[in-house]
Design a protein around this motif. Structure first.
Motif, PDB file in Angstrom:
ATOM      1  N   LYS A 224      -1.198  19.122   4.082  1.00 51.68           N
ATOM      2  CA  LYS A 224      -1.198  18.897   5.632  1.00 51.68           C
ATOM      3  C   LYS A 224      -1.449  17.377   5.930  1.00 51.68           C
ATOM      4  N   LEU A 225      -2.085  16.672   5.188  1.00 50.94           N
ATOM      5  CA  LEU A 225      -2.305  15.249   5.190  1.00 50.94           C
ATOM      6  C   LEU A 225      -1.099  14.273   4.994  1.00 50.94           C
ATOM      7  N   TYR A 226      -0.804  14.871   3.484  1.00 59.27           N
ATOM      8  CA  TYR A 226       0.507  14.299   3.007  1.00 59.27           C
ATOM      9  C   TYR A 226       1.809  15.177   3.057  1.00 59.27           C
ATOM     10  N   SER A 227       2.421  15.042   4.100  1.00 58.18           N
ATOM     11  CA  SER A 227       3.521  15.811   4.506  1.00 58.18           C
ATOM     12  C   SER A 227       4.568  15.776   3.591  1.00 58.18           C
ATOM     13  N   ASP A 228       5.623  16.793   3.461  1.00 59.05           N
ATOM     14  CA  ASP A 228       6.933  16.776   2.648  1.00 59.05           C
ATOM     15  C   ASP A 228       7.676  15.496   3.168  1.00 59.05           C
ATOM     16  N   ALA A 229       7.615  15.385   4.420  1.00 58.66           N
ATOM     17  CA  ALA A 229       8.344  14.340   4.992  1.00 58.66           C
ATOM     18  C   ALA A 229       8.221  12.822   4.551  1.00 58.66           C
ATOM     19  N   LEU A 230       6.464  12.660   4.680  1.00 60.39           N
ATOM     20  CA  LEU A 230       6.168  11.391   4.087  1.00 60.39           C
ATOM     21  C   LEU A 230       6.317  11.151   2.484  1.00 60.39           C
ATOM     22  N   LEU A 235       9.902   8.622  -1.849  1.00 59.11           N
ATOM     23  CA  LEU A 235      10.621   8.819  -2.855  1.00 59.11           C
ATOM     24  C   LEU A 235      12.164   8.395  -2.848  1.00 59.11           C
ATOM     25  N   LEU A 236      12.733   8.642  -1.725  1.00 61.10           N
ATOM     26  CA  LEU A 236      13.987   7.845  -1.395  1.00 61.10           C
ATOM     27  C   LEU A 236      14.088   6.521  -0.947  1.00 61.10           C
ATOM     28  N   LEU A 237      12.907   6.166  -0.260  1.00 61.72           N
ATOM     29  CA  LEU A 237      13.059   4.786   0.504  1.00 61.72           C
ATOM     30  C   LEU A 237      14.365   4.341   0.936  1.00 61.72           C
ATOM     31  N   ASN A 238      15.146   5.087   1.824  1.00 61.32           N
ATOM     32  CA  ASN A 238      16.232   4.948   2.363  1.00 61.32           C
ATOM     33  C   ASN A 238      16.267   4.886   3.816  1.00 61.32           C
ATOM     34  N   LYS A 239      14.804   4.659   4.533  1.00 62.06           N
ATOM     35  CA  LYS A 239      14.756   4.577   5.790  1.00 62.06           C
ATOM     36  C   LYS A 239      13.897   3.511   6.046  1.00 62.06           C
ATOM     37  N   GLU A 245       2.854   4.558   6.499  1.00 61.75           N
ATOM     38  CA  GLU A 245       3.356   5.389   5.481  1.00 61.75           C
ATOM     39  C   GLU A 245       3.201   4.795   4.076  1.00 61.75           C
ATOM     40  N   PHE A 246       3.270   3.693   3.887  1.00 64.00           N
ATOM     41  CA  PHE A 246       2.957   3.267   2.692  1.00 64.00           C
ATOM     42  C   PHE A 246       1.708   3.047   2.222  1.00 64.00           C
ATOM     43  N   SER A 247       0.636   3.079   3.183  1.00 59.16           N
ATOM     44  CA  SER A 247      -0.747   3.106   2.841  1.00 59.16           C
ATOM     45  C   SER A 247      -1.309   4.693   2.605  1.00 59.16           C
ATOM     46  N   GLY A 248      -0.365   5.486   3.320  1.00 56.39           N
ATOM     47  CA  GLY A 248      -0.380   7.064   2.966  1.00 56.39           C
ATOM     48  C   GLY A 248      -0.099   7.307   1.637  1.00 56.39           C
ATOM     49  N   PHE A 249       0.927   6.663   1.175  1.00 51.84           N
ATOM     50  CA  PHE A 249       1.625   7.011  -0.182  1.00 51.84           C
ATOM     51  C   PHE A 249       0.488   6.567  -1.369  1.00 51.84           C
ATOM     52  N   ILE A 250       0.129   5.236  -1.076  1.00 55.01           N
ATOM     53  CA  ILE A 250      -1.111   4.923  -1.924  1.00 55.01           C
ATOM     54  C   ILE A 250      -2.306   5.910  -2.108  1.00 55.01           C
ATOM     55  N   ASN A 251      -2.761   6.417  -1.053  1.00 54.61           N
ATOM     56  CA  ASN A 251      -3.983   7.400  -0.823  1.00 54.61           C
ATOM     57  C   ASN A 251      -3.333   8.755  -1.628  1.00 54.61           C
ATOM     58  N   GLU A 255      -5.226  10.559  -4.577  1.00 56.05           N
ATOM     59  CA  GLU A 255      -5.472  11.893  -4.391  1.00 56.05           C
ATOM     60  C   GLU A 255      -5.068  12.840  -5.673  1.00 56.05           C
ATOM     61  N   LEU A 256      -3.545  12.424  -6.250  1.00 57.54           N
ATOM     62  CA  LEU A 256      -3.211  13.379  -7.194  1.00 57.54           C
ATOM     63  C   LEU A 256      -4.020  13.328  -8.606  1.00 57.54           C
ATOM     64  N   LYS A 257      -4.488  11.917  -8.613  1.00 59.51           N
ATOM     65  CA  LYS A 257      -5.078  11.646 -10.087  1.00 59.51           C
ATOM     66  C   LYS A 257      -6.554  12.286 -10.051  1.00 59.51           C
ATOM     67  N   GLN A 258      -7.158  12.367  -8.660  1.00 57.59           N
ATOM     68  CA  GLN A 258      -8.450  12.973  -8.652  1.00 57.59           C
ATOM     69  C   GLN A 258      -8.445  14.475  -8.678  1.00 57.59           C
ATOM     70  N   VAL A 259      -7.467  15.078  -7.921  1.00 59.69           N
ATOM     71  CA  VAL A 259      -7.345  16.490  -7.995  1.00 59.69           C
ATOM     72  C   VAL A 259      -7.077  17.064  -9.399  1.00 59.69           C
ATOM     73  N   ASN A 260      -6.221  16.462  -9.958  1.00 59.25           N
ATOM     74  CA  ASN A 260      -5.433  16.927 -11.174  1.00 59.25           C
ATOM     75  C   ASN A 260      -6.596  16.850 -12.418  1.00 59.25           C
ATOM     76  N   LYS A 261      -7.636  15.724 -12.055  1.00 56.63           N
ATOM     77  CA  LYS A 261      -8.789  16.041 -13.109  1.00 56.63           C
ATOM     78  C   LYS A 261      -9.491  17.058 -13.439  1.00 56.63           C
ATOM     79  N   ASN A 262      -9.670  17.783 -12.413  1.00 60.43           N
ATOM     80  CA  ASN A 262     -10.499  19.156 -12.426  1.00 60.43           C
ATOM     81  C   ASN A 262      -9.353  20.198 -12.345  1.00 60.43           C
TER      82      ASN A 262
END
Length: 329
Positions: A224-230, A235-239, A245-251, A255-262
């Motif tokens: 919900k926080l990181y939508s498919d649209a974002l 990933l495409l960077l064509n718009k 949005e860039f900041s959201g991508f970094i976050n 999150e991917l790294k932290q969640v995957n640890k568990n």
């Protein structure tokens, strides 16, 4: 094995299979309603191992793949496209891997392209790194694999995934069996400007992103926080790209790294390696090219503060400093 129009391609492909050092197999050739001399060429071969299946109508690659899976009867199945070439000991070496390690159900290899361009495609070797790298691209080549037929029972190629059917297939089956890639060139992949990867490049990009989203979501991040649209946009960077949005991508990456640890969906080491590649690719486009709308000198200056220390150092690396400065002038 789909059949193509060029007569020499057909002969080279078939000969490379019939001349394998391992010879105990059936060669199942599916003709997808061709209107050229393909069938006549195949019928000239006097080899009992060949079984030719002639379809009345052209129904496309995915239908041929599913038909081939349904007709195959051997313990193992090897795939090849009709205009490519298998190295003479490909079957022998892939069979040895599958027979010697019962956990491995799919064995691929490295490829060398020829024709319009020449390069070596080096797929990762072990299962965990193969699966993690699927977050970047399809890291198993369908035409170059040998697999245990029973491991594929219950699976089929999705007819809605035209032009990305192999990537989609591996993204689903990877969670039920173990992959391996021989670190050697055993497959020669012909390149030409009429093949699917050239003609339908943009369609494939869109299809690839949908598969990547499927694979990323296995980590169960906050969708919900990181939508498919974002994620799709990044990933495409064509718009046009907003700083938020860039900041959201970094976050999202963090999150991917932290969640995957568990969750341990992916090998943490391999996941972090892949995420670094994804970040650096995007950073390069953002900071070292002018291809993205909305990015200005002010935008870049503000964005630096969104990065962690190591990423900021990468961007500000002395080797790139002159390029970096020129973008702000």
């Amino acid at each position: 094995m789909p059949v193509y129009n060029n007569e020499s391609y057909i002969n080279e492909a078939v000969d490379s299979i019939l001349n394998q050092t391992f010879s105990d197999f059936q060669l199942l050739i599916i003709d997808d309603g061709s209107t050229d001399k393909s069938v006549a060429l195949i019928k000239k071969y006097d080899d009992v191992r060949i079984k030719l299946v002639e379809k009345d109508n052209n129904t496309g690659l995915i239908d041929c793949l599913n038909l081939g899976l349904s007709l195959a009867t051997g313990k193992y199945v090897a795939r090849m496209d009709g205009d490519d070439i298998s190295v003479a000991d490909r079957f022998e070496k892939q069979l040895a891997i599958l027979e010697n390690d019962q956990d491995i159900k799919v064995c691929g290899c490295w490829l060398k392209t020829f024709g319009d361009k020449e390069e070596i495609i080096k797929h990762k070797e072990f299962h965990d790194e193969i699966v993690a790298n699927m977050l970047i691209h399809c890291s198993m080549t369908m035409g170059a694999v040998m697999f245990e037929r029973k491991a594929f029972e219950g699976y089929s190629f999705n007819k809605e995934k035209v032009h990305v059917e192999d990537y989609d297939f591996w993204s689903r089956i990877a969670w039920s069996c173990k992959f391996y890639n021989i670190q050697e060139i055993l497959y020669l992949y012909r390149t030409h400007n009429t093949q699917v990867s050239a003609v339908y490049k943009e369609i494939q990009k869109q299809g690839d992103v949908a598969i990547k989203l499927f694979l990323f979501k296995k980590i169960k991040y906050n969708a919900k926080l990181y939508s498919d649209a974002l994620i799709t946009k990044m990933l495409l960077l064509n718009k046009e790209l907003k700083l938020s949005e860039f900041s959201g991508f970094i976050n999202w990456i963090n999150e991917l790294k932290q969640v995957n640890k568990n969750a341990k969906v992916y090998s943490q080491k391999d996941l972090e390696s892949v995420l670094k590649i994804i970040k650096r690719k995007i950073f390069y486009k953002v900071y070292f090219s002018n291809s993205i709308k909305g990015i200005t000198k002010k935008w870049r200056l503000k964005s630096i503060y969104k990065l962690d220390f190591n990423d900021a150092l990468w961007v500000l690396n002395i080797k790139r400093r002159q390029i970096f400065k020129s973008l702000f002038q």
